[in-house]
Design an enzyme around this catalytic site. Structure first.
Site, short mmCIF file in Angstrom:
data_model
loop_
_atom_site.label_atom_id
_atom_site.label_comp_id
_atom_site.label_asym_id
_atom_site.label_seq_id
_atom_site.Cartn_x
_atom_site.Cartn_y
_atom_site.Cartn_z
N CYS A 21 0.80 -1.22 0.00
CA CYS A 21 0.00 0.00 0.00
C CYS A 21 0.83 1.27 0.00
O CYS A 21 0.30 2.36 -0.16
CB CYS A 21 -0.95 -0.02 1.19
SG CYS A 21 -2.24 -1.26 1.05
N GLY A 54 -14.64 9.13 1.12
CA GLY A 54 -13.52 8.21 0.93
C GLY A 54 -13.58 6.99 1.82
O GLY A 54 -12.56 6.54 2.34
N ASP A 55 -14.78 6.43 2.03
CA ASP A 55 -14.90 5.20 2.79
C ASP A 55 -14.16 4.08 2.08
O ASP A 55 -13.76 4.18 0.92
CB ASP A 55 -16.38 4.82 2.96
CG ASP A 55 -17.07 5.61 4.05
OD1 ASP A 55 -17.11 5.12 5.18
OD2 ASP A 55 -17.57 6.72 3.75
N ASP A 56 -14.03 2.95 2.77
CA ASP A 56 -13.21 1.86 2.27
C ASP A 56 -13.88 1.05 1.17
O ASP A 56 -13.19 0.37 0.40
CB ASP A 56 -12.83 0.93 3.43
CG ASP A 56 -12.00 1.68 4.48
OD1 ASP A 56 -10.84 2.00 4.18
OD2 ASP A 56 -12.52 1.96 5.57
N ASP A 73 -8.85 -3.90 -4.66
CA ASP A 73 -7.56 -3.50 -4.12
C ASP A 73 -6.48 -4.40 -4.69
O ASP A 73 -6.64 -5.62 -4.71
CB ASP A 73 -7.56 -3.59 -2.59
CG ASP A 73 -6.60 -2.58 -1.96
OD1 ASP A 73 -5.42 -2.57 -2.36
OD2 ASP A 73 -7.03 -1.82 -1.07
N ASP A 96 -11.40 -4.25 3.15
CA ASP A 96 -12.27 -3.12 2.82
C ASP A 96 -13.74 -3.46 3.09
O ASP A 96 -14.52 -2.58 3.46
CB ASP A 96 -12.09 -2.72 1.36
CG ASP A 96 -10.80 -1.97 1.11
OD1 ASP A 96 -10.22 -1.46 2.08
OD2 ASP A 96 -10.38 -1.89 -0.05
N GLY A 144 -11.20 -14.12 -12.63
CA GLY A 144 -10.61 -12.80 -12.50
C GLY A 144 -10.11 -12.30 -13.83
O GLY A 144 -10.59 -12.70 -14.89
N HIS A 145 -9.08 -11.45 -13.79
CA HIS A 145 -8.56 -10.84 -15.00
C HIS A 145 -7.05 -10.69 -14.85
O HIS A 145 -6.55 -10.37 -13.77
CB HIS A 145 -9.21 -9.47 -15.24
CG HIS A 145 -8.80 -8.83 -16.53
ND1 HIS A 145 -9.15 -9.34 -17.76
CD2 HIS A 145 -8.05 -7.73 -16.77
CE1 HIS A 145 -8.64 -8.58 -18.71
NE2 HIS A 145 -7.96 -7.59 -18.14
#
Length: 335
Positions: A21, A54-56, A73, A96, A144-145
């Site tokens: 992060c 800006g919440d998670d 994320d 999150d 997924g990707h």
């Protein structure tokens, strides 16, 4: 040297300009980028949590008295071990959902990989780490990707469910409420030391792979309505956003804030990421630091990866590290 030895000698953190992060776009820049990005006419009423503060994660009310929680994320390697990196990235993505009081239901992988540079069997280990964490969380992982990327990146897009009337949000803080922190600080500086030296810190890996599920459930059971997780913007950055959104001042009892073994030494030895220094620069105009100097401030601003929850309220087993008080001149004050 055997093929196995060659692969175990590969240091994933050396293939990325940043780590975990700490490679986030700085908070001040990010807020400028997204400012004003609202749908024409404003957000719909069923968007319970959106871009405002800006919440998670985003939360949308649906029929049946439930709400859908959505987040994504991903980041560059924070440790060299591919399996551990996968576990850390997955734990961080799921966090999150827990940070807003939800439960993850299904996730999909997000993967970038330099396929001509790094062995593809390392990808299997990364994905296996993510799968093991999702399984432990009771969350489906379905596809997924992936893209061919000069830097390795991994994470998840996660969808969960929540009770729209029992959420944890950053604008729900009230004066007179204690602040609890559910994980110690210091993974950022230890990860920076790991990237520079190759030294391994099991205590940091253990923290980064601990789900915030139990902490979230305990916060809700205790009646909390306000929380955020501590990740790339550090404790100071995330608590500043909470205090600003809630219209209060957060007073931090610096002596009560727990740190991982070796974290303070890592700061003294200069293993501080650029992201941590940018975090501190962002909050300093809103911070009354009192008698505390750079070492304490850098630890409080340390860019965490898969950190704990900051909860406005008491959480069983978590230390109380401060309180919310009526708004003062500064949004943050160290005591």
């Amino acid at each position: 040297m055997t093929e196995t030895t060659e692969r175990t000698a590969i240091r994933l953190t050396q293939y990325a300009h940043g780590g975990g992060c700490a490679c986030k776009i700085p908070p001040g820049e990010l807020e400028g980028i997204v400012a004003g990005l609202l749908p024409p006419g404003g957000a719909r009423d069923d968007l319970v949590i959106g871009l405002d503060d800006g919440d998670d994660a985003a939360v949308v009310r649906v029929e049946g008295g439930r709400a859908i929680v959505a987040t994504a994320d991903f980041f560059t390697p924070v440790v060299d071990d591919p399996y551990d990196w996968g576990r850390i990235a997955a734990t961080n993505a799921l966090s999150d959902v827990y940070a807003v009081g939800g439960e993850p239901v299904v996730a999909v992988n997000l993967l970038g990989w330099p396929r001509d540079t790094l062995p593809l069997d390392l990808v299997t280990e990364v994905l296996r780490g993510g799968l093991d964490v999702a399984t432990a969380a009771g969350c489906h992982l379905a596809g997924g990707h992936s893209v061919d990327d000069p830097e390795p990146k991994y994470g998840m897009a996660v969808t969960g469910l929540a009770d729209p009337d029992r959420l944890l949000r950053i604008d729900g803080g009230r004066a007179g409420t204690p602040i609890s922190l559910t994980k110690p600080l210091g993974v950022g500086v230890l990860n920076t030391r790991h990237k520079a030296t190759g030294d391994v810190f099991p205590q940091a890996v253990a923290v980064m792979t601990t789900l915030n599920r139990d902490a979230s459930r305990a916060a809700l059971a205790a009646g909390a309505t306000c929380a955020t997780d501590v990740t790339g913007f550090g404790l100071l950055g995330h608590l500043y956003k909470l205090a600003r959104a809630s219209g209060v001042t957060a007073v931090i009892d610096v002596a009560a804030v727990p740190h991982l073994e070796g974290a303070r030494e890592a700061v003294r030895d200069g293993f501080v990421s650029g992201g941590t220094r940018r975090n501190l620069a962002w909050v300093e105009p809103h911070l009354d630091a009192g008698r505390y100097g750079e070492e304490d401030l850098l630890l409080l601003a340390d860019a965490q990866t898969s950190g704990g929850l900051l909860v406005a309220g008491e959480v069983p087993g978590a230390p109380v590290v401060g309180e919310l008080v009526p708004r003062e001149r500064a949004a943050l004050r160290l005591a």
